[in-house]
Design a protein around this motif. Sequence first.
Motif, mmCIF file in Angstrom:
data_model
loop_
_atom_site.group_PDB
_atom_site.id
_atom_site.type_symbol
_atom_site.label_atom_id
_atom_site.label_comp_id
_atom_site.label_asym_id
_atom_site.label_seq_id
_atom_site.Cartn_x
_atom_site.Cartn_y
_atom_site.Cartn_z
ATOM 1 N N LEU A 103 6.963 12.689 4.993
ATOM 2 C CA LEU A 103 8.200 11.636 4.801
ATOM 3 C C LEU A 103 8.794 11.406 3.412
ATOM 4 O O LEU A 103 9.826 11.074 3.052
ATOM 5 N N GLY A 104 7.785 11.900 2.509
ATOM 6 C CA GLY A 104 8.113 11.795 1.215
ATOM 7 C C GLY A 104 8.197 10.191 0.531
ATOM 8 O O GLY A 104 9.015 10.219 -0.572
ATOM 9 N N ILE A 105 7.645 9.370 1.040
ATOM 10 C CA ILE A 105 7.808 7.893 0.527
ATOM 11 C C ILE A 105 6.785 8.137 -0.530
ATOM 12 O O ILE A 105 5.612 8.415 -0.392
ATOM 13 N N ASP A 106 7.299 7.592 -1.665
ATOM 14 C CA ASP A 106 6.482 7.308 -2.839
ATOM 15 C C ASP A 106 5.109 6.454 -2.587
ATOM 16 O O ASP A 106 5.052 5.421 -2.111
ATOM 17 N N LYS A 107 3.899 7.037 -3.006
ATOM 18 C CA LYS A 107 2.668 6.613 -2.891
ATOM 19 C C LYS A 107 2.480 5.095 -3.366
ATOM 20 O O LYS A 107 1.863 4.020 -2.731
ATOM 21 N N SER A 108 3.222 4.749 -4.392
ATOM 22 C CA SER A 108 2.998 3.409 -5.240
ATOM 23 C C SER A 108 3.720 2.503 -4.125
ATOM 24 O O SER A 108 3.299 1.166 -4.308
ATOM 25 N N ILE A 109 4.731 2.758 -3.652
ATOM 26 C CA ILE A 109 5.799 2.078 -2.683
ATOM 27 C C ILE A 109 4.653 1.776 -1.601
ATOM 28 O O ILE A 109 4.839 0.625 -1.136
ATOM 29 N N ILE A 110 4.165 2.544 -1.195
ATOM 30 C CA ILE A 110 3.333 2.546 0.251
ATOM 31 C C ILE A 110 2.193 1.461 0.077
ATOM 32 O O ILE A 110 1.924 0.620 0.489
ATOM 33 N N TYR A 111 1.530 1.653 -1.167
ATOM 34 C CA TYR A 111 0.352 1.067 -1.688
ATOM 35 C C TYR A 111 0.745 -0.526 -1.931
ATOM 36 O O TYR A 111 0.071 -1.484 -1.788
ATOM 37 N N ALA A 112 1.895 -0.628 -2.803
ATOM 38 C CA ALA A 112 2.280 -2.118 -3.172
ATOM 39 C C ALA A 112 2.747 -2.750 -1.757
ATOM 40 O O ALA A 112 2.202 -3.891 -1.616
ATOM 41 N N THR A 113 3.267 -2.175 -0.798
ATOM 42 C CA THR A 113 3.817 -2.716 0.381
ATOM 43 C C THR A 113 2.541 -3.110 1.169
ATOM 44 O O THR A 113 2.417 -4.322 1.733
ATOM 45 N N ALA A 114 1.490 -2.486 1.187
ATOM 46 C CA ALA A 114 0.196 -2.526 1.945
ATOM 47 C C ALA A 114 -0.328 -3.838 1.445
ATOM 48 O O ALA A 114 -0.996 -4.601 2.156
ATOM 49 N N LEU A 115 -0.738 -3.523 0.121
ATOM 50 C CA LEU A 115 -1.259 -4.784 -0.716
ATOM 51 C C LEU A 115 -0.788 -6.179 -0.558
ATOM 52 O O LEU A 115 -1.553 -7.179 -0.716
ATOM 53 N N LEU A 116 0.462 -6.164 -0.474
ATOM 54 C CA LEU A 116 1.241 -7.368 -0.246
ATOM 55 C C LEU A 116 1.624 -7.917 1.080
ATOM 56 O O LEU A 116 1.882 -9.069 1.315
ATOM 57 N N HIS A 117 1.381 -7.127 2.150
ATOM 58 C CA HIS A 117 2.013 -7.498 3.243
ATOM 59 C C HIS A 117 1.386 -8.483 4.058
ATOM 60 O O HIS A 117 1.966 -9.222 5.053
ATOM 61 N N ASP A 118 0.126 -9.087 3.901
ATOM 62 C CA ASP A 118 -0.580 -10.234 4.764
ATOM 63 C C ASP A 118 -0.920 -11.202 3.364
ATOM 64 O O ASP A 118 -1.370 -12.175 3.786
ATOM 65 N N LEU A 119 -0.500 -11.205 2.202
ATOM 66 C CA LEU A 119 -0.860 -12.155 1.167
ATOM 67 C C LEU A 119 -0.212 -13.459 1.563
ATOM 68 O O LEU A 119 -1.052 -14.583 1.080
ATOM 69 N N GLY A 120 0.902 -13.346 2.240
ATOM 70 C CA GLY A 120 1.368 -14.851 2.595
ATOM 71 C C GLY A 120 0.605 -15.690 3.659
ATOM 72 O O GLY A 120 1.042 -16.621 3.981
#
Length: 160
Positions: A53-70
């Motif tokens: 898919l070519g999605i940047d690793k840092s974008i994936i990790y940032a999203t995952a690290l923040l997705h449930d913080l709320g």
Amino acid sequence: MDRVNRILNNNTYKTNLDSLKELEKNRTFCRHGLEHLLDVARLAYIENLEKGLGIDKSIIYATALLHDLGRVLEYKENLPHDKASVLLAKKILPECGFSEDDIKLICMAIGEHKNIKELEDKGLCGLIYRADKKSRNCFSCNAIADCKWSKEKKNYTIES
């Protein structure tokens, strides 16, 4: 991955992650700590690589690290955690060096990570949705009978 490591060291992130750990210490169901967030990141990144898919690793990790913080705001203020996670992400991401375009993409995926419509999405939203569900070991959960997740969302198998 420098920007991702900045998230991990961000004061707002650390404070909320610590609060989340305390708020969920007696939770019967799945918890939303760093282990879960990293599981989601790794599963999403593996799928990203496997499907090219070519999605940047840092974008994936940032999203995952923040997705449930709320979840912290969900517990404390009754704000839906997807919306609350977007609010926190909008504060944390600029402090960690993410561009406006990156922030829009990440926040969109965070905001949609509970939406079953994203199951078939080929982009970041779909990656995070699927990884979030795959990260759960429903097949061996002691609380499965009391779980509020729909049957479609529960993970009964190990998948790549």
